[in-house]
Scaffold this motif. Structure first.
Motif, PDB file in Angstrom:
ATOM      1  N   TRP A 127       0.801  -1.142  -0.011  1.00 49.37           N
ATOM      2  CA  TRP A 127      -0.043  -0.214   0.266  1.00 49.37           C
ATOM      3  C   TRP A 127       0.907   1.040  -0.073  1.00 49.37           C
ATOM      4  O   TRP A 127       1.613   1.365   0.965  1.00 49.37           O
ATOM      5  CB  TRP A 127      -1.101  -0.036   1.170  1.00 49.37           C
ATOM      6  CG  TRP A 127      -1.698  -1.237   1.367  1.00 49.37           C
ATOM      7  CD1 TRP A 127      -1.231  -2.484   1.946  1.00 49.37           C
ATOM      8  CD2 TRP A 127      -3.014  -1.529   0.890  1.00 49.37           C
ATOM      9  NE1 TRP A 127      -2.363  -3.232   1.956  1.00 49.37           N
ATOM     10  CE2 TRP A 127      -3.249  -2.673   1.318  1.00 49.37           C
ATOM     11  CE3 TRP A 127      -4.059  -0.548   0.088  1.00 49.37           C
ATOM     12  CZ2 TRP A 127      -4.481  -3.309   0.950  1.00 49.37           C
ATOM     13  CZ3 TRP A 127      -5.178  -1.519  -0.142  1.00 49.37           C
ATOM     14  CH2 TRP A 127      -5.309  -2.482   0.196  1.00 49.37           C
ATOM     15  N   THR A 128       0.802   1.955  -0.996  1.00 54.76           N
ATOM     16  CA  THR A 128       1.679   3.231  -1.237  1.00 54.76           C
ATOM     17  C   THR A 128       0.987   4.401  -1.680  1.00 54.76           C
ATOM     18  O   THR A 128       0.493   4.145  -2.864  1.00 54.76           O
ATOM     19  CB  THR A 128       3.065   2.864  -2.061  1.00 54.76           C
ATOM     20  OG1 THR A 128       3.568   1.668  -1.444  1.00 54.76           O
ATOM     21  CG2 THR A 128       4.007   3.921  -1.997  1.00 54.76           C
ATOM     22  N   VAL A 129       1.023   5.427  -1.244  1.00 47.90           N
ATOM     23  CA  VAL A 129       0.347   6.752  -1.705  1.00 47.90           C
ATOM     24  C   VAL A 129       1.548   7.533  -2.287  1.00 47.90           C
ATOM     25  O   VAL A 129       2.291   8.010  -1.792  1.00 47.90           O
ATOM     26  CB  VAL A 129      -0.362   7.517  -0.833  1.00 47.90           C
ATOM     27  CG1 VAL A 129      -0.934   8.775  -1.407  1.00 47.90           C
ATOM     28  CG2 VAL A 129      -1.721   6.645  -0.144  1.00 47.90           C
ATOM     29  N   ALA A 327       2.798  -7.736  -2.610  1.00 45.98           N
ATOM     30  CA  ALA A 327       3.726  -6.962  -1.864  1.00 45.98           C
ATOM     31  C   ALA A 327       3.246  -7.019  -0.564  1.00 45.98           C
ATOM     32  O   ALA A 327       3.944  -7.081   0.614  1.00 45.98           O
ATOM     33  CB  ALA A 327       3.722  -5.682  -2.550  1.00 45.98           C
ATOM     34  N   SER A 328       1.824  -7.130  -0.379  1.00 49.56           N
ATOM     35  CA  SER A 328       1.072  -7.073   1.202  1.00 49.56           C
ATOM     36  C   SER A 328       1.658  -8.585   1.733  1.00 49.56           C
ATOM     37  O   SER A 328       2.128  -8.539   2.950  1.00 49.56           O
ATOM     38  CB  SER A 328      -0.081  -7.179   0.914  1.00 49.56           C
ATOM     39  OG  SER A 328      -0.610  -5.637   0.882  1.00 49.56           O
ATOM     40  N   GLY A 331       4.942  -8.433   3.752  1.00 49.29           N
ATOM     41  CA  GLY A 331       4.959  -7.812   4.839  1.00 49.29           C
ATOM     42  C   GLY A 331       4.697  -8.656   5.941  1.00 49.29           C
ATOM     43  O   GLY A 331       4.214  -9.743   6.002  1.00 49.29           O
ATOM     44  N   PRO A 332       5.227  -8.204   7.268  1.00 51.33           N
ATOM     45  CA  PRO A 332       5.048  -9.000   8.600  1.00 51.33           C
ATOM     46  C   PRO A 332       3.820  -9.289   9.134  1.00 51.33           C
ATOM     47  O   PRO A 332       3.727 -10.638   9.653  1.00 51.33           O
ATOM     48  CB  PRO A 332       6.096  -8.129   9.470  1.00 51.33           C
ATOM     49  CG  PRO A 332       5.893  -6.762   8.962  1.00 51.33           C
ATOM     50  CD  PRO A 332       5.915  -6.949   7.447  1.00 51.33           C
ATOM     51  N   ILE A 333       2.872  -8.567   8.660  1.00 47.88           N
ATOM     52  CA  ILE A 333       1.532  -8.837   9.339  1.00 47.88           C
ATOM     53  C   ILE A 333       0.489  -9.553   8.522  1.00 47.88           C
ATOM     54  O   ILE A 333       0.285 -10.567   9.014  1.00 47.88           O
ATOM     55  CB  ILE A 333       0.991  -7.455   9.737  1.00 47.88           C
ATOM     56  CG1 ILE A 333       1.560  -6.602  10.599  1.00 47.88           C
ATOM     57  CG2 ILE A 333      -0.621  -7.644  10.107  1.00 47.88           C
ATOM     58  CD1 ILE A 333       0.911  -4.991  10.721  1.00 47.88           C
ATOM     59  N   CYS A 334       0.598  -9.319   7.241  1.00 44.79           N
ATOM     60  CA  CYS A 334      -0.116 -10.165   6.329  1.00 44.79           C
ATOM     61  C   CYS A 334       0.580 -11.358   6.089  1.00 44.79           C
ATOM     62  O   CYS A 334      -0.106 -12.518   6.096  1.00 44.79           O
ATOM     63  CB  CYS A 334      -0.379  -9.482   5.119  1.00 44.79           C
ATOM     64  SG  CYS A 334      -1.266 -10.474   3.817  1.00 44.79           S
ATOM     65  N   GLU A 344      -2.196  -5.054   6.492  1.00 39.25           N
ATOM     66  CA  GLU A 344      -0.768  -4.118   6.739  1.00 39.25           C
ATOM     67  C   GLU A 344      -1.503  -2.431   6.513  1.00 39.25           C
ATOM     68  O   GLU A 344      -0.815  -1.794   7.060  1.00 39.25           O
ATOM     69  CB  GLU A 344      -0.170  -4.467   5.383  1.00 39.25           C
ATOM     70  CG  GLU A 344       0.656  -5.692   5.451  1.00 39.25           C
ATOM     71  CD  GLU A 344       1.611  -5.903   6.429  1.00 39.25           C
ATOM     72  OE1 GLU A 344       2.396  -4.806   6.647  1.00 39.25           O
ATOM     73  OE2 GLU A 344       2.336  -7.125   6.495  1.00 39.25           O
ATOM     74  N   ALA A 345      -2.514  -2.265   5.840  1.00 43.58           N
ATOM     75  CA  ALA A 345      -2.943  -0.988   5.825  1.00 43.58           C
ATOM     76  C   ALA A 345      -3.634  -0.673   6.892  1.00 43.58           C
ATOM     77  O   ALA A 345      -3.158   0.502   7.359  1.00 43.58           O
ATOM     78  CB  ALA A 345      -4.058  -0.855   4.677  1.00 43.58           C
ATOM     79  N   THR A 346      -4.518  -1.308   7.542  1.00 43.64           N
ATOM     80  CA  THR A 346      -5.131  -0.827   8.645  1.00 43.64           C
ATOM     81  C   THR A 346      -4.206  -0.975   9.996  1.00 43.64           C
ATOM     82  O   THR A 346      -4.444   0.298  10.724  1.00 43.64           O
ATOM     83  CB  THR A 346      -6.166  -1.722   9.001  1.00 43.64           C
ATOM     84  OG1 THR A 346      -5.946  -2.954   9.190  1.00 43.64           O
ATOM     85  CG2 THR A 346      -7.462  -1.626   7.948  1.00 43.64           C
ATOM     86  N   GLU A 347      -3.307  -1.744   9.959  1.00 41.87           N
ATOM     87  CA  GLU A 347      -2.399  -1.667  11.266  1.00 41.87           C
ATOM     88  C   GLU A 347      -1.406  -0.601  11.328  1.00 41.87           C
ATOM     89  O   GLU A 347      -1.231  -0.011  12.243  1.00 41.87           O
ATOM     90  CB  GLU A 347      -1.667  -3.071  11.685  1.00 41.87           C
ATOM     91  CG  GLU A 347      -2.784  -4.346  11.979  1.00 41.87           C
ATOM     92  CD  GLU A 347      -3.681  -3.588  13.269  1.00 41.87           C
ATOM     93  OE1 GLU A 347      -2.947  -3.482  14.121  1.00 41.87           O
ATOM     94  OE2 GLU A 347      -4.718  -3.848  13.040  1.00 41.87           O
ATOM     95  N   HIS A 348      -1.065  -0.349   9.830  1.00 43.32           N
ATOM     96  CA  HIS A 348      -0.167   0.520   9.678  1.00 43.32           C
ATOM     97  C   HIS A 348      -0.630   2.104  10.192  1.00 43.32           C
ATOM     98  O   HIS A 348       0.120   2.653  10.832  1.00 43.32           O
ATOM     99  CB  HIS A 348       0.425   0.881   8.337  1.00 43.32           C
ATOM    100  CG  HIS A 348       1.454   2.062   7.912  1.00 43.32           C
ATOM    101  ND1 HIS A 348       2.676   2.095   8.314  1.00 43.32           N
ATOM    102  CD2 HIS A 348       0.882   3.152   7.646  1.00 43.32           C
ATOM    103  CE1 HIS A 348       3.270   3.082   7.885  1.00 43.32           C
ATOM    104  NE2 HIS A 348       2.096   3.908   7.414  1.00 43.32           N
ATOM    105  N   MET A 349      -1.906   2.386   9.857  1.00 43.67           N
ATOM    106  CA  MET A 349      -2.579   3.653  10.070  1.00 43.67           C
ATOM    107  C   MET A 349      -3.066   3.782  11.765  1.00 43.67           C
ATOM    108  O   MET A 349      -2.881   4.844  11.924  1.00 43.67           O
ATOM    109  CB  MET A 349      -3.749   3.841   9.235  1.00 43.67           C
ATOM    110  CG  MET A 349      -3.209   4.116   7.716  1.00 43.67           C
ATOM    111  SD  MET A 349      -2.210   5.528   7.502  1.00 43.67           S
ATOM    112  CE  MET A 349      -1.603   5.496   5.823  1.00 43.67           C
TER     113      MET A 349
END
Length: 568
Positions: A127-129, A327-328, A331-334, A344-349
């Motif tokens: 997830w990248t903006v 790519a998700s 990541g360590p969570i997914c 990955e998106a929700t926990e990051h935010m």
């Protein structure tokens, strides 16, 4: 018959000049006294340079050879716009619950003579903006003088191939420079720049905010994976990237910028649609003005920038949320905990403190409003929270404590059992009948509402209307539980998922917790809930038609939950 024009006389010409002179006199001498408060002013000026001082346009920091921190710019604080002035006749129009962010969005940077560098507003695996990212001949280009300051591209993108759990497939999905590459500003100028100061760059801007979804239809054409995973994660990340505010007083609105288009780069027109039709229903009702492009449209953009006989050229995307399933999973969570890309998106935010409690409500309410759900029903969760915040809770188990522990009256408690008896993976027929009888008896005793739902027999609107009122949703592991994303989040909102004993999957468990609901996994006559969830397992019988359940255990869980005995 068309009339014939008569020739102008000297009298006509004199009248025309006299009228023009009168207009000139009025505007010259009376103009300063005119009231321009209601004038319509159209601003047509467009910046022809990259102005770092513009709001939401993020200039790269000064070059520092020793600074290898991620090139991620801080998000600006949301701008609260004043309420619009009332109409002249002072009529009170009914409130419109639409996703209409008040934040003013800056115009697209003019790339005619400059090539702005790429920056990142926010990043998590998959997830990248981006601001100012480019595409040419199928390759996404990051223009920067500091490539080492960006995340590894393997945490951003992939080759977009379907996923298989084999070493060969995992290697095939690793991105190369053909998928995403770095260019220095000079290299970008050499490729796409004009030959002299008078010639414009060969760059065509795609204005506004774009979601680019770099995954195939493998999971997108499933209601859960599209709505409760991809869209769920995309909205959380978009909201968090802008530190958007959703107020309980107006939970249908967000201060996040609007989304103008979604591009499914590796999925065709049917590749993101599910067979029941909920994906398109949810997507279109939540974002009614959204433009959707699919793989064929993306191929058009690739072909348009790949001619070997023409000078190189590129597409410029102003602001992009770039998402990638593979790519998700890196990541360590997914990858090692949840197997849910939205995690990955929700926990990051959440860790950044950028998600408000009601972050999902604008999407939920837009869909429910489209489905015809009334305002009272949509507000059940917010009102329940307000009741509890304004009163002191009784001790769990106390008599007459339903409202004190849930914020709801008994008449507001809705138990919804989603039956799968007509589908694969369902309960033993006798256990299903016993469960329905036990639920009916329980609801009669407490004055609660019971819905036994066979989704295939109901319209989308009927299904959503039930989900919008549901306090406790239960059923065998299956797609129908995806409707939990439309439930009101109250202090006692609950999802009860029935598995074949020893079986477990993260899907609805993770989504329920991400929304602030309690999840229970039922194994016949036992239950598991946080923090004692079982490990993911798919034993023989998981997909079968002989799943057992002991009805009194389900009733016990529901009654204890409503009484406040299993708080979050």
């Amino acid at each position: 018959m068309v009339g014939l024009a008569r020739p102008r006389t000297f009298r006509d010409v004199a009248l025309i000049f006299l009228g023009a002179a009168a207009m000139h006199f009025c505007t010259s001498f009376l103009g300063p006294f005119a009231d321009h408060s209601s004038s319509i002013i159209v601003k047509t000026q467009v910046s022809s340079r990259f102005d770092a001082g513009q709001p939401n346009v993020f200039a790269p920091p000064p070059h520092d050879a020793h600074n290898h921190a991620a090139h991620v710019d801080p998000a600006p604080a949301p701008v609260n716009q004043p309420d619009p002035a009332p109409a002249r006749d002072q009529r009170q129009e009914p409130a419109q619950e639409l996703i209409q962010p008040p934040q003013e969005i800056p115009p697209t940077v003019d790339t005619s003579y400059t090539i702005p560098e790429t920056t990142i507003l926010s990043h998590a695996p998959g997830w990248t903006v981006f601001r100012n990212i480019y595409m040419s001949n199928g390759t996404m280009y990051i223009v920067t003088s500091r490539p080492s300051s960006f995340p590894d591209i393997a945490m951003i993108t992939s080759t977009g191939l379907p996923a298989e759990n084999t070493p060969e497939n995992i290697a095939q999905r690793m991105p190369t420079s053909e998928d995403m590459a770095f260019l220095t500003p000079q290299e970008a100028q050499d490729r796409w720049g004009g030959q002299d100061k008078l010639e414009k760059n060969r760059i065509w801007s795609v204005a506004g905010n774009t979601f680019i979804i770099n995954e195939p239809s493998q999971f997108l054409d499933h209601y859960y994976h599209f709505c409760a995973e991809w869209l769920f994660g995309a909205w959380a990340f978009w909201q968090g990237a802008w530190k958007a505010v959703v107020s309980p007083d107006s939970a249908a609105k967000t201060t996040a910028p609007p989304v103008h288009r979604a591009i499914f780069a590796n999925a065709g027109a049917h590749g993101w649609r599910d067979r029941p039709g909920f994906n398109s229903y949810v997507f279109r009702s939540a974002f009614p003005a959204l433009t959707v492009e699919v793989m064929e449209d993306w191929d058009d953009r690739i072909i348009a920038t790949s001619s070997p006989t023409a000078p190189q050229r590129a597409w410029h995307f102003d602001t992009v949320l770039f998402t990638d399933r593979s790519a998700s999973f890196r990541g360590p969570i997914c990858g090692s905990q949840t197997q849910r890309i939205a995690a990955e998106a929700t926990e990051h935010m959440r860790k950044a403190g950028n998600l408000t409690k009601l972050w999902w409500e604008p999407v939920r309410r837009a869909v429910l409003r489209f489905a015809g759900v009334d305002e009272h029903t949509m507000n059940l969760g917010v009102k329940a929270d307000q009741v509890l915040s304004a009163s002191t809770r009784l001790q769990p188990g106390a008599t007459d404590s339903t409202r004190a522990t849930s914020g709801l009256y008994d008449s507001d408690i809705v138990i919804t059992y989603i039956s799968r008896q007509a589908s694969r993976r369902h309960l033993l027929d006798a256990d299903h009948a016993a469960l329905v009888d036990a639920l009916d008896e329980m609801c009669r005793k407490h004055g609660w509402e019971l819905n036994v739902v066979e989704a295939e027999k109901l319209s989308k609107e009927q299904q959503l209307a039930i989900a919008a009122r549901t306090t406790v949703m239960l059923g065998v592991h299956g797609n129908g539980l995806t409707h939990l994303i439309m439930m009101p989040v109250t202090p006692v909102s609950t999802v009860i998922e029935i598995f074949y004993p020893q079986g477990f999957a993260h899907d609805y468990h993770w989504t329920a917790h991400a929304l602030g609901m309690r999840h229970f996994a039922i194994w016949n006559d036992t239950y598991h809930t946080y923090p004692n969830e079982p490990q993911v397992n798919y034993p023989d019988g998981f997909q079968g038609t002989e799943i057992p359940v002991y009805a009194p255990t389900v009733v016990q869980v529901i009654e204890e939950r409503i009484a406040g005995m299993h708080p979050l």
